[in-house]
Motif scaffolding. Sequence first.
Motif, short mmCIF file in Angstrom:
data_model
loop_
_atom_site.label_atom_id
_atom_site.label_comp_id
_atom_site.label_asym_id
_atom_site.label_seq_id
_atom_site.Cartn_x
_atom_site.Cartn_y
_atom_site.Cartn_z
N GLU A 140 0.82 -1.22 0.00
CA GLU A 140 0.00 0.00 0.00
C GLU A 140 0.86 1.27 0.00
O GLU A 140 0.37 2.37 -0.32
N LYS A 141 2.13 1.14 0.35
CA LYS A 141 3.02 2.30 0.34
C LYS A 141 3.51 2.53 -1.09
O LYS A 141 4.43 1.85 -1.57
N GLN A 142 2.91 3.51 -1.77
CA GLN A 142 3.19 3.74 -3.18
C GLN A 142 3.41 5.21 -3.52
O GLN A 142 3.66 5.54 -4.68
N ARG A 143 3.35 6.09 -2.55
CA ARG A 143 3.41 7.52 -2.84
C ARG A 143 4.69 8.15 -2.29
O ARG A 143 5.36 7.59 -1.42
N PHE A 144 4.99 9.34 -2.80
CA PHE A 144 6.17 10.08 -2.36
C PHE A 144 5.76 11.51 -2.00
O PHE A 144 4.83 12.06 -2.59
N ILE A 145 6.48 12.08 -1.05
CA ILE A 145 6.27 13.47 -0.63
C ILE A 145 7.50 14.28 -1.04
O ILE A 145 8.64 13.86 -0.80
N CYS A 146 7.25 15.42 -1.67
CA CYS A 146 8.36 16.30 -2.05
C CYS A 146 8.04 17.73 -1.64
O CYS A 146 6.93 18.02 -1.18
N LEU A 147 8.99 18.62 -1.81
CA LEU A 147 8.83 20.01 -1.43
C LEU A 147 8.50 20.87 -2.65
O LEU A 147 8.96 20.60 -3.77
N SER A 148 7.75 21.93 -2.44
CA SER A 148 7.54 22.90 -3.49
C SER A 148 8.88 23.47 -3.94
O SER A 148 9.84 23.53 -3.16
N ASN A 149 8.97 23.83 -5.20
CA ASN A 149 10.17 24.42 -5.80
C ASN A 149 11.33 23.44 -5.90
O ASN A 149 12.47 23.83 -6.17
N SER A 150 11.07 22.15 -5.71
CA SER A 150 12.15 21.17 -5.75
C SER A 150 12.44 20.72 -7.17
O SER A 150 11.59 20.80 -8.06
N TYR A 151 13.65 20.22 -7.37
CA TYR A 151 14.07 19.69 -8.66
C TYR A 151 14.95 18.47 -8.40
O TYR A 151 15.92 18.55 -7.64
N HIS A 152 14.62 17.36 -9.08
CA HIS A 152 15.40 16.14 -8.86
C HIS A 152 15.82 15.45 -10.15
O HIS A 152 16.29 14.32 -10.11
N GLY A 153 15.65 16.12 -11.30
CA GLY A 153 16.10 15.53 -12.55
C GLY A 153 15.03 15.53 -13.61
O GLY A 153 13.91 15.99 -13.40
N GLU A 154 15.39 15.01 -14.80
CA GLU A 154 14.55 15.14 -15.98
C GLU A 154 13.85 13.86 -16.43
O GLU A 154 12.99 13.91 -17.31
N THR A 155 14.22 12.70 -15.90
CA THR A 155 13.49 11.49 -16.24
C THR A 155 12.13 11.52 -15.54
O THR A 155 11.92 12.28 -14.60
N LEU A 156 11.20 10.69 -15.99
CA LEU A 156 9.81 10.87 -15.56
C LEU A 156 9.61 10.71 -14.05
O LEU A 156 8.86 11.48 -13.44
N GLY A 157 10.25 9.72 -13.45
CA GLY A 157 10.11 9.59 -12.00
C GLY A 157 10.70 10.75 -11.25
O GLY A 157 10.12 11.28 -10.31
N ALA A 158 11.89 11.19 -11.69
CA ALA A 158 12.55 12.34 -11.05
C ALA A 158 11.75 13.62 -11.26
O ALA A 158 11.61 14.44 -10.35
N LEU A 159 11.19 13.80 -12.46
CA LEU A 159 10.34 14.96 -12.71
C LEU A 159 9.10 14.94 -11.83
O LEU A 159 8.64 15.98 -11.35
#
Length: 452
Positions: A140-159
């Motif tokens: 059931e753990k399938q989601r991620f939490i990120c911060l506004s204004n964040s950047y982690h790369g250009e591939t789809l998961g990172a985007l």
Amino acid sequence: MDSRTLKRRDLAALWHPCTQMKDYGEEGSLPLLAIRRGEGVWLEDFDGRRYLDAISSWWVNLFGHANPVINAAIRDQLDELEHVILAGCTHEPVVQLSERLIEKTPEPLTRCFFADNGSAAVEVALKMSFHYWKNRGHPEKQRFICLSNSYHGETLGALAVGAVELYRSTYAPLMMPVITVPAPDCFEREAGETCADVARRQFAHMERALAEHADETCAVIVEPLVQCAGGMRMHDPEYLRLLRAACDRYDVHLIADEIAVGFGRTGTMFACEQGPISPDFLCLSKGLTGGYLPLAVVLTTDEVYDAFYDDYERLNAFLHSHSYTGNPLACRAALATLDIFDREPVLERNRELARHMGEALAPLREHPHVAEVRQTGMIAAVELVQDKSARTPFPWQERRGLHIYRHGLTRGALLRPLGNVSYLMPPYVITPEQIDFLVEVMREGIERAVRS
């Protein structure tokens, strides 16, 4: 060969990254630099003009171009082994690099998984966290939490786990849904607040998100201390301390994306040390090889590793791979880079250079169109605004930062602003006098940018 000939050939054959190619075509107004060689902080074009690399060639170069120590290591490795598959094989450079990274990073990071670039490292961390929970009986753990204004790369998961709309909005229909909470950006501080106050105030949003979504969340991903592609926005280490404790409390992984801020950029070897905290996944790239070759690594814990260590028939293995994983040439470049850290007082010297950079930039705080001069270690940024009191930005369509970029080239400085944010992230071999030169060029460029 001259610069004009090479640029003409380039524009007939290449498609450049993060670029509107029309800017460089017949109707465009931006010059394309044809670089022939590099030495130290300098890049030289085919016509002999030199440019001081103020941005470390997209934040990767630590110890200067054509560094003799790294050059020698790569030459030596060329005579031994250029590459071998890392599935079922191993070699000395990748083993030694893994051991030394484990030694230098915070405990309990004890396992290294290699990839090719920063985006790939983030993909590895996301997949590994999700797969860990699946293997541990929590699908059931399938989601991620990120911060506004964040950047982690250009591939789809990172985007997907980034939040800079300039990069992600076009591809939004292709991305997994994530939970985004407000960042602890010190630029947004209220009157009388410290950056630590902002971190504590803004952490309430993360606390609520974890309280509501922890049961379905794999991990929280952050860029410790500096959101680089998001305009060099910075936050206090207090946020990292609060986040680590909350992730432990809610049983959620913490992914630290130190791709841009690792290896001494923030004043410590790794930004997490200023928490001090240790993440469950530490993503590294860019400066890992001193700016020489593509290489990335995700460090994680034995606890995560053990969740995949099983009989083959149970199909719990982490089946992620890159053809050039653990490339020996790149590993030797990385080992030579770590050798320089071990043999020279790099961090101490960086702290002196950072102090000088801060002093040189300080007068710009009084400029009527500068909202903020901010700095974390060897990263400094100057944010231009239309109205200083209201912090009203210039319209992005006006591209004011390009005036600074173009002026810099005329003065022999490679400054590549992020929108209306001009920044310095130079190689560590820069001198105080060269920092003064860059600040002067930036000041001149700002005057042109605000008058246009």
